[in-house]
Each structure stands twice: as structure tokens, then as C-alpha cells.
Design an enzyme around this catalytic site. Structure first.
Site, PDB file in Angstrom:
ATOM      1  N   ASN A 110       0.836  -1.206   0.000  1.00 29.16           N
ATOM      2  CA  ASN A 110       0.000   0.000   0.000  1.00 29.16           C
ATOM      3  C   ASN A 110       0.862   1.243   0.000  1.00 29.16           C
ATOM      4  O   ASN A 110       1.951   1.266   0.557  1.00 29.16           O
ATOM      5  CB  ASN A 110      -0.991  -0.020   1.175  1.00 29.16           C
ATOM      6  N   PHE A 114      -1.446   8.215   4.261  1.00 28.53           N
ATOM      7  CA  PHE A 114      -2.220   8.870   5.338  1.00 28.53           C
ATOM      8  C   PHE A 114      -3.466   9.563   4.799  1.00 28.53           C
ATOM      9  O   PHE A 114      -3.698  10.754   5.066  1.00 28.53           O
ATOM     10  CB  PHE A 114      -1.363   9.890   6.102  1.00 28.53           C
ATOM     11  N   SER A 173       5.509   5.253   8.702  1.00 31.97           N
ATOM     12  CA  SER A 173       4.866   5.004   7.408  1.00 31.97           C
ATOM     13  C   SER A 173       5.838   5.354   6.291  1.00 31.97           C
ATOM     14  O   SER A 173       6.452   6.422   6.313  1.00 31.97           O
ATOM     15  CB  SER A 173       3.609   5.867   7.255  1.00 31.97           C
ATOM     16  N   ASN A 175       5.007   6.074   3.345  1.00 25.58           N
ATOM     17  CA  ASN A 175       4.289   6.751   2.265  1.00 25.58           C
ATOM     18  C   ASN A 175       4.100   8.248   2.461  1.00 25.58           C
ATOM     19  O   ASN A 175       3.428   8.894   1.669  1.00 25.58           O
ATOM     20  CB  ASN A 175       2.931   6.070   2.064  1.00 25.58           C
ATOM     21  N   THR A 176       4.677   8.804   3.518  1.00 26.50           N
ATOM     22  CA  THR A 176       4.723  10.259   3.679  1.00 26.50           C
ATOM     23  C   THR A 176       6.191  10.639   3.596  1.00 26.50           C
ATOM     24  O   THR A 176       6.980  10.258   4.472  1.00 26.50           O
ATOM     25  CB  THR A 176       4.106  10.686   5.036  1.00 26.50           C
ATOM     26  N   LYS A 214       5.591   3.456  17.155  1.00 26.41           N
ATOM     27  CA  LYS A 214       5.587   2.419  16.112  1.00 26.41           C
ATOM     28  C   LYS A 214       6.745   2.662  15.155  1.00 26.41           C
ATOM     29  O   LYS A 214       6.848   3.737  14.554  1.00 26.41           O
ATOM     30  CB  LYS A 214       4.261   2.428  15.350  1.00 26.41           C
ATOM     31  N   ASN A 243       5.937  -1.481  11.297  1.00 24.41           N
ATOM     32  CA  ASN A 243       5.126  -1.064  10.147  1.00 24.41           C
ATOM     33  C   ASN A 243       5.436  -1.942   8.922  1.00 24.41           C
ATOM     34  O   ASN A 243       6.123  -2.953   9.030  1.00 24.41           O
ATOM     35  CB  ASN A 243       5.394   0.416   9.867  1.00 24.41           C
TER      36      ASN A 243
HETATM   37  C1  LIG Z   1      -3.824  -1.118   3.448  1.00 21.18           C
HETATM   38  C2  LIG Z   1      -2.966  -0.873   4.645  1.00 21.18           C
HETATM   39  C3  LIG Z   1      -3.029   0.368   5.290  1.00 21.18           C
HETATM   40  C4  LIG Z   1      -2.229   0.621   6.411  1.00 21.18           C
HETATM   41  N1  LIG Z   1      -2.336   1.830   7.038  1.00 21.18           N
HETATM   42  C5  LIG Z   1      -1.619   2.050   8.190  1.00 21.18           C
HETATM   43  C6  LIG Z   1      -1.752   3.268   8.891  1.00 21.18           C
HETATM   44  O1  LIG Z   1      -2.541   4.147   8.542  1.00 21.18           O
HETATM   45  N2  LIG Z   1      -0.992   3.452   9.990  1.00 21.18           N
HETATM   46  C7  LIG Z   1      -0.119   2.491  10.450  1.00 21.18           C
HETATM   47  O2  LIG Z   1       0.547   2.704  11.462  1.00 21.18           O
HETATM   48  N3  LIG Z   1       0.012   1.313   9.804  1.00 21.18           N
HETATM   49  C8  LIG Z   1      -0.716   1.082   8.689  1.00 21.18           C
HETATM   50  N4  LIG Z   1      -0.583  -0.122   8.041  1.00 21.18           N
HETATM   51  C9  LIG Z   1       0.375  -1.111   8.551  1.00 21.18           C
HETATM   52  C10 LIG Z   1      -0.276  -2.133   9.484  1.00 21.18           C
HETATM   53  O3  LIG Z   1      -0.795  -1.500  10.634  1.00 21.18           O
HETATM   54  C11 LIG Z   1       0.753  -3.206   9.911  1.00 21.18           C
HETATM   55  O4  LIG Z   1       1.787  -2.569  10.640  1.00 21.18           O
HETATM   56  C12 LIG Z   1       1.351  -3.938   8.718  1.00 21.18           C
HETATM   57  O5  LIG Z   1       0.389  -4.128   7.702  1.00 21.18           O
HETATM   58  C13 LIG Z   1       1.932  -5.292   9.094  1.00 21.18           C
HETATM   59  O6  LIG Z   1       0.948  -6.161   9.578  1.00 21.18           O
HETATM   60  P1  LIG Z   1       0.248  -7.308   8.632  1.00 21.18           P
HETATM   61  O7  LIG Z   1       1.373  -8.034   7.953  1.00 21.18           O
HETATM   62  O8  LIG Z   1      -0.520  -8.160   9.594  1.00 21.18           O
HETATM   63  O9  LIG Z   1      -0.629  -6.571   7.678  1.00 21.18           O
HETATM   64  C14 LIG Z   1      -1.366  -0.388   6.904  1.00 21.18           C
HETATM   65  C15 LIG Z   1      -1.320  -1.631   6.261  1.00 21.18           C
HETATM   66  C16 LIG Z   1      -2.110  -1.887   5.150  1.00 21.18           C
HETATM   67  C17 LIG Z   1      -2.040  -3.239   4.492  1.00 21.18           C
END
Ligand SMILES: Cc1cc2nc3c(=O)[nH]c(=O)nc-3n(C[C@H](O)[C@H](O)[C@H](O)COP(=O)(O)O)c2cc1C
Length: 364
Positions: A110, A114, A173, A175-176, A214, A243
Site C-alpha cells: 500500500n 495517510f 509510514s 508513504n509520507t 511504532k 510497520n
Molecule cells: C492497506 C494498509 C493500510 C495501512 N495503514 C496504516 C496506517 O494508517 N498506519 C499504520 O501505522 N500502519 C498502517 N498499516 C500497517 C499495518 O498496521 C501493519 O503494521 C502492517 O500491515 C503489518 O501487519 P500485517 O502483515 O498483519 O498486515 C497499513 C497496512 C495496510 C495493508
């Protein structure tokens, strides 16, 4: 009931663009019947950060970014929900498409950037459900165009503390642009000093609000030394590891989609994020608890995270591939492990394998 809808919905949802599928899932949860929450096996209860978790499986931020369905998620059996990331001002994020499924890898990339409804909208939703109980943490981030990113975090902690079970400072993140450079020692020390001062100042009107940091799984071990050193010195309440990764492991099967820019999550993130969790655990030396997240898709993976050093866990991507039934499966497998005699309680397993994990060859 959950199983029936889940089996019906999953293939349908997977036929859609990932972001559309996500919107349908949120709409479905808004409409879901308000059946009472089934209570968990008492042996799954965990106390961490001064909070009592009915079970250690939380939904990671990114799923319910704008606090639309926290209570529906709690009713589904999650032990806690982290909403966000929330930014002070509303912002649209990056242009679509910006979420990609790597089906053969059970992974997601992704680059949402934000997208947030903003502080005011999220605050009013959280205030409206404040009497509902359950652990709802709020993940906060800075606006892309903010002239003072540290000030954004401080403002958000002040605003959300009265309605948040805990607050997560998300500086990881990918992406910022430039956000992850806040993990550098000099910036981080100033940020956490002000974060902790704010946490302590709002206590009188908002009660205790633990603040967690985080981090990215991509920091070097010497950066991790600094981060943990600062987190301990400034006495934050915990860390979340971690993350999404900007790395692309060489074993990914979907060679085309893996070229998309953004953060990779799901199964291929498990080994790296678990290694970083163990590396963090050995540096923290029990000063505060850790949240383990990254690639959890089974009870076995959940146990491995706990044994690497996590008190509580979060997941997101595996829900896309395995559905909501996964939550009950993981909880059952954790109880089975206790029944098998692995340990009297989950807390006895925390960090049991941390030292051996850090001695393994570095994961791809
Ligand atoms: C579509 C998507 C959006 C995410 N948005 C955020 C976010 O806004 N803030 C954040 O701290 N992590 C975000 N994450 C990261 C997740 O919170 C997590 O740290 C990461 O996906 C690893 O866990 P997983 O392998 O179980 O998905 C996002 C992940 C995905 C897939």
C-alpha cells in the site's frame, strides 16, 4: 454466523479492486447485527501498558483509519482495535490505485499516504462511543504539508487522550516523504521528550493514556540501539514493531505487482518483523511491553511473535486472504498451546525465544 458471511463474502470481495473491497467491508461491518460479544477464555487475558486485554489479538491500524467500526471489530472477537492513522487536518492521500494484492504471496503493498478524515471527525466518532468500553487505541500521524510535524503529534495526543485507551506515535509510514527520518536520534529525542511531557500534562483531565512508538522494520540495528535507548530514557510506555517494509524479499512470486511502490505487509513480512521484534526485546530488557505485528496468519505465527518478545499482537493483511474466522482460529490455537502445557500462561512465553531468534542468520 461470522463463518457463514465470511465464506460468502471473501471470494466476492477478492474480485474487486482492493480499496473498493475494503470500503465494502467497512460498510458491511456498519450494517452487521449487534450481537453481544462472546467472552474469551480467561487464560487469554493479558495485562500490558496498564490495560487489561481480554485476548492479545488486535486489529492493526490502516483497517479502520477513520474510527467508523471500532465496536463492530471488538464484537468480532478482537482483543483491541487501533484506529488511524489520523492526521490533524483531513487529507486525501496519494492517487488511486494505491493498494495492491500479491495473491500468490499472501501479501499487500500500500501507498495510501495517510488518507485521513482528520482529527475533528475521528474525535466526534470516538466521543460518541466513549461509554462502550473495550480497548481502542488511536494511531496518530503528521499532515504531509505540515510545517511542524512534531507539533502535529503533540496536538493530536492532547486532542485524543480523553477518548483513547492508548496513543501510537507513528513515524514509520513509508508513504509520507521524510516521515521515517523522524526515527533519527536527534529528532526522535526531541519528539519523545515533548510527547511524554504532553502525556503527563493531559493526565489530570484525561487519566492515564499510555503512549507507544511504532517503528519501521527497516531500521538498521545501530538505529535500533538509538531508538530503544531514547525510548527508555524518555520513559515511553511501549513500542510497536512494526510497520510495513519498503524491502522486497527475493522470494516474492508476484514479480510484477511487487514492483509497485509502497509498504509491503503480510506473510513475506513475518520473518523480518519477527527478527526486529526479538532485536527490540533484547534491547528493551523488560523496561516496557512490545506489540508484535507483521505477517501473523496463524496460531503458530502468533505464538512465534509472543516467543520473540510480544505481549500483545496485531494483524491486518492475513484477514484479506484468510477472512475473519482467523481471529477465532488463532485464539483457539493459543489456548491449545496452554492446554498442551507449553506454559501456565501466555505471559510466561513472552520473549522465550528472543535470544535464539537474534542468533539466526539475517532473514531475507
Ligand atoms: C492497506 C494498509 C493500510 C495501512 N495503514 C496504516 C496506517 O494508517 N498506519 C499504520 O501505522 N500502519 C498502517 N498499516 C500497517 C499495518 O498496521 C501493519 O503494521 C502492517 O500491515 C503489518 O501487519 P500485517 O502483515 O498483519 O498486515 C497499513 C497496512 C495496510 C495493508
Amino acid at each position: 454466523m461470522i463463518g457463514f458471511f465470511d465464506r460468502l463474502a471473501r471470494p466476492l470481495l477478492r474480485a474487486f479492486d482492493p480499496e473498493d473491497a475494503h470500503s465494502f467491508a467497512i460498510k458491511g461491518l456498519k450494517l452487521a447485527p449487534r450481537f453481544p460479544r462472546r467472552s474469551d477464555d480467561p487464560r487469554l487475558a493479558v495485562r500490558a501498558f496498564g490495560l487489561n486485554f481480554p485476548n492479545p489479538i488486535g486489529i492493526a491500524p490502516g483497517f479502520d483509519k477513520h474510527a467508523e467500526v471500532p465496536d463492530a471489530l471488538l464484537r468480532l472477537g478482537f482483543g483491541f482495535v487501533e484506529i488511524g492513522t489520523v492526521t490533524p487536518l483531513p487529507q486525501a492521500g496519494n492517487p488511486r490505485p494505491r493498494i495492491f494484492r500479491l495473491e500468490p504471496d499472501e501479501a499487500v503493498i500500500n501507498r495510501l499516504g495517510f488518507n485521513s478524515a482528520g482529527e475533528a471527525v475521528v474525535l466526534s466518532r470516538l466521543a460518541a462511543r466513549a461509554e462502550q468500553g473495550g480497548i481502542v487505541g488511536v494511531n496518530v500521524g503528521a499532515n504531509k504539508e505540515s510545517p511542524d510535524r512534531t507539533a502535529d503529534y503533540i496536538r493530536l495526543i492532547e486532542a485524543v487522550a480523553p477518548v483513547a485507551s492508548y496513543v501510537t506515535v507513528n513515524i514509520s509510514s513509508p508513504n509520507t516523504p521524510g516521515l521515517r527520518s523522524m526515527q533519527q536520534a536527534s529528532v526522535l529525542d526531541d519528539l519523545l521528550a515533548r510527547v511524554v511531557e504532553t502525556r503527563d500534562r493531559v493526565k489530570a483531565r484525561a487519566g492515564d493514556t499510555p503512549v507507544l512508538l511504532k517503528i519501521a522494520p527497516d531500521v538498521t540495528l545501530s538505529e535500533l540501539d538509538d531508538i530503544v535507548g531514547i525510548a527508555r530514557a524518555r520513559e515511553i510506555d511501549g513500542m510497536i514493531v512494526g510497520n510495513t517494509t519498503i524491502g522486497r524479499p527475493p522470494f516474492l512470486k508476484d514479480r510484477v505487482t511487487s514492483k509497485e511502490a509502497g509498504g509491503l505487509s503480510g506473510k513475506p513480512l513475518f520473518a523480518l518483523s519477527t527478527r526486529m521484534l526479538a532485536e527490540t526485546y533484547v534491547r528493551v530488557e523488560g523496561a516496557f511491553p512490545l506489540v508484535g505485528v507483521g505477517g501473523i496468519d496463524s496460531g503458530e505465527a502468533a505464538l512465534a511473535k509472543i516467543r520473540a518478545g510480544a505481549d500483545v499482537l496485531q494483524l491486518y493483511s492475513a484477514l484479506v486472504f484468510k477472512g475473519l474466522g482467523l481471529i477465532a482460529d488463532i485464539k483457539r490455537e493459543l489456548v491449545d498451546a496452554l492446554d498442551r502445557g507449553d506454559a501456565p500462561a501466555l505471559s510466561d512465553l513472552v520473549g522465550a525465544d528472543a535470544a535464539s531468534v537474534t542468533a539466526e542468520p539475517w532473514p531475507n
